[in-house]
Design an enzyme around this catalytic site. Structure first.
Site, short mmCIF file in Angstrom:
data_model
loop_
_atom_site.label_atom_id
_atom_site.label_comp_id
_atom_site.label_asym_id
_atom_site.label_seq_id
_atom_site.Cartn_x
_atom_site.Cartn_y
_atom_site.Cartn_z
N GLU A 1 -20.16 -0.58 15.65
CA GLU A 1 -19.30 0.25 14.81
C GLU A 1 -19.51 -0.26 13.39
OE1 GLU A 1 -16.42 0.49 12.27
OE2 GLU A 1 -15.20 -0.45 13.83
N GLY B 1 -18.96 -4.28 12.02
CA GLY B 1 -19.32 -4.87 10.74
C GLY B 1 -20.13 -3.91 9.89
N SER B 2 -21.04 -4.47 9.13
CA SER B 2 -21.80 -3.70 8.15
C SER B 2 -22.93 -2.91 8.80
CB SER B 2 -22.39 -4.63 7.09
OG SER B 2 -23.37 -5.48 7.69
N GLY C 1 -25.98 -5.29 9.20
CA GLY C 1 -25.84 -6.21 10.33
C GLY C 1 -25.99 -5.52 11.66
N GLY C 2 -25.34 -4.37 11.82
CA GLY C 2 -25.42 -3.63 13.08
C GLY C 2 -26.82 -3.11 13.34
N CYS D 1 -12.08 -0.29 8.27
CA CYS D 1 -13.24 0.58 8.49
C CYS D 1 -12.87 2.05 8.33
CB CYS D 1 -13.84 0.33 9.87
SG CYS D 1 -12.64 0.33 11.20
N GLU E 1 -18.09 -16.57 11.05
CA GLU E 1 -17.90 -17.90 10.45
C GLU E 1 -16.67 -18.01 9.56
OE1 GLU E 1 -21.27 -16.24 7.59
OE2 GLU E 1 -20.79 -16.04 9.72
N LYS F 1 -19.94 -14.46 19.68
CA LYS F 1 -20.53 -15.07 18.49
C LYS F 1 -19.46 -14.98 17.40
CE LYS F 1 -23.00 -16.08 14.82
NZ LYS F 1 -21.96 -15.75 13.82
#
Length: 508
Positions: free
Chosen positions: A264, A240-241, A244-245, A301, A186, A183
């Site tokens: 992560e 990511g955030s 989101g995770g 990160c 964007e 995925k």
């Protein structure tokens, strides 16, 4: 050539009508190519192709999978300047960073190719039968690791190559025998399509089954949610955030068949500096950490977002020096307008908290999407009383906490959420007094650095890139290094099997 279409297996498709464009954050303009977001039917087709490919791909020999991974690396290198140009135009990052990240991506692919060229990575176990054992005979038992099935990988915003389409999650999953559906993030749709084209060429050159890889575009949550909910998807990789995770983790947990999500997520990476270290090398530490805090506009990160010290006059001078050196470094372009806006919002939130002091920040006019680096300071008392001060600020930012003594310092470490890293800056005369700090960090982080910086994550078997929640959703696994392959396999034992029916890795 970039088409703006999705790779459903080896075929480019764009049956939907919703499109988006990437942007050039340095120029603050849209890039010209529209990208077609995957439809529900295209998501379903990609997953079903992956499931079909899995039946054959899971039995492809390690040597053939190694050839496939090495060919992906070759095809990425063959993209040459076209890949570097689209990377820089979609990220605002300099060409040197693009070349370096491409090198890391190639190294990861070749590392996994080397790993699976033999079967040792499966950690096979053999226990011979003993029919004469008393009081009960012992059966022949053999154990190996087998791939889970189709894996969905979410591209990362801050690493358009090394943590995205052909990044560590994809490389490790393909190495294990799992098909991958990416995925795309964007922000990096053009970069992703070019890399996907290299993977598809490698599939064709090495004779891998169609569907072993797909590349899907989509803004927002629609495509990602549909992928994670699909019953033929068996695992998820995400960088990511926290929000989101955690959203993906919750979606996966609510399925009829829950699946693992290896996410992560956020980390403020605490750095502990002893009074002796400040007394002996304050200027050197300030210079080194000013560079680490601002590296890549702070969009790592493992950025050192929290520095823990003991209150003293020398500490106050160190904080001032660190702040001056940090803001003296030129402001840098962030990855996207939304990330810049998030940085401004998050840093304002921290600076507005009771007791927080802005020691220094870049002021004056900046170009669009450039981040004003800043250093804040707060007492240990206020930090302990306010969880809002523990939040990550994604960008060139660090909060220095002044503990009144070592007891309060340990209390602060124990009160932190899970982190990817923790760092200790100390002198030899401190060694006998560091055990409590080390013990506290071991319970909070996945990697402990001594007299170094957390930025920089080596790709090797000893690396642990993960930590207690919310640094990652499963602290037993790493997202970096060859051991990350273990996320995509599960153990199976075979009892009293004839040799002819055993997996190749377990035959006599």
């Amino acid at each position: 050539m970039i088409t703006g279409k999705n790779y459903i297996g080896n075929t480019l498709k764009a049956s939907g009508k919703i499109t988006h464009k990437t942007s050039n954050p340095k120029l603050n303009i849209e890039n010209p190519i529209p990208f077609y977001e995957a439809t529900d039917d295209e998501v379903d087709e990609a997953v079903k192709l992956a499931w079909s490919a899995f039946k054959d791909y899971r039995k492809v020999s390690g040597q053939k999978r190694a050839e496939f991974l090495n060919t992906i690396a070759d095809q990425i290198l063959a993209l040459d300047q076209e890949l570097i140009d689209i990377y820089t135009s979609e990220s605002g990052l300099p060409e040197g960073r693009a070349i370096g990240e491409r090198g890391r991506t190639i190294f990861q692919l070749r590392s996994f190719a080397n790993l699976v060229s033999n079967e040792d990575w499966r950690e096979n176990a053999f226990d011979a039968a003993n029919p004469d054992r008393e009081p009960f005979p012992k059966d022949d038992l053999r154990r190996t690791s087998i791939p889970l099935g189709p894996v969905v990988v979410f591209g990362a915003s801050n690493f358009p190559l090394a943590f995205s389409t052909a990044g560590g999650d994809t490389a490790s999953a393909l190495a294990s025998g799992c098909p991958v559906i990416v995925k795309v993030h964007e922000m990096h749709s053009g970069t992703a399509e070019l890399v996907a084209s290299a993977i598809v060429k490698a599939i064709e050159k090495t004779g891998m089954p169609n569907g072993v890889f797909s590349n899907l575009m989509g803004r927002g949550k629609t495509v990602g949610k549909a992928l994670v909910e699909h019953p033929k998807v068996k695992a998820v990789g995400f960088t990511g955030s926290i929000s989101g995770g955690r959203a993906l983790f919750d979606i996966a947990a609510k399925r009829d068949e829950p699946i693992p999500v290896f996410a992560e997520m956020g980390s403020i990476n605490p750095v502990i500096i002893t009074p002796n270290a400040i007394a002996n090398r304050a200027e050197q530490i300030a210079s080194t950490y000013a560079g680490s805090i601002t590296l890549g506009a702070g969009q790592f990160c493992t950025n050192p977002g929290l520095i823990l010290t003991i209150e003293s006059n020398k500490t106050q001078q160190f904080i001032k020096d660190l702040a001056e050196k940090t803001v003296a470094i030129d402001a840098q372009c962030m990855l996207h307008q939304n990330i810049k806006e998030g940085f401004v919002k998050q840093s304002k939130s921290i600076s507005s908290q009771n007791g927080a002091e802005v020691v220094a920040k870049i002021t004056g006019p900046l170009e669009d999407n450039y981040a004003p680096s800043q250093i804040l300071s707060v007492s240990g008392k206020y930090f302990l009383a306010n969880p809002k001060l523990h939040q990550e600020v994604f960008g060139p930012f660090s909060l220095v906490v002044r503990a009144k003594n070592e007891t309060e310092l340990i209390e602060i470490i124990n009160g932190l959420e899970g982190q990817l890293t923790g760092t200790i800056l100390a002198e030899k005369e401190d060694y006998s007094n560091l055990h409590d700090i080390i013990d506290a960090l071991e319970n909070r982080v996945g990697r402990i650095i001594f007299n170094g910086v957390p930025t920089g994550v080596e790709v090797c078997p000893s690396m642990q890139h993960g930590g207690p929640y919310p640094a990652s959703t499963d602290s037993r696994f790493t997202a970096v290094g060859t051991n990350s392959i273990k996320r995509w396999v599960r153990p199976v034992s075979y009892q009293s099997f004839p040799n002819e029916l055993l997996p190749v890795a377990l035959k006599n």
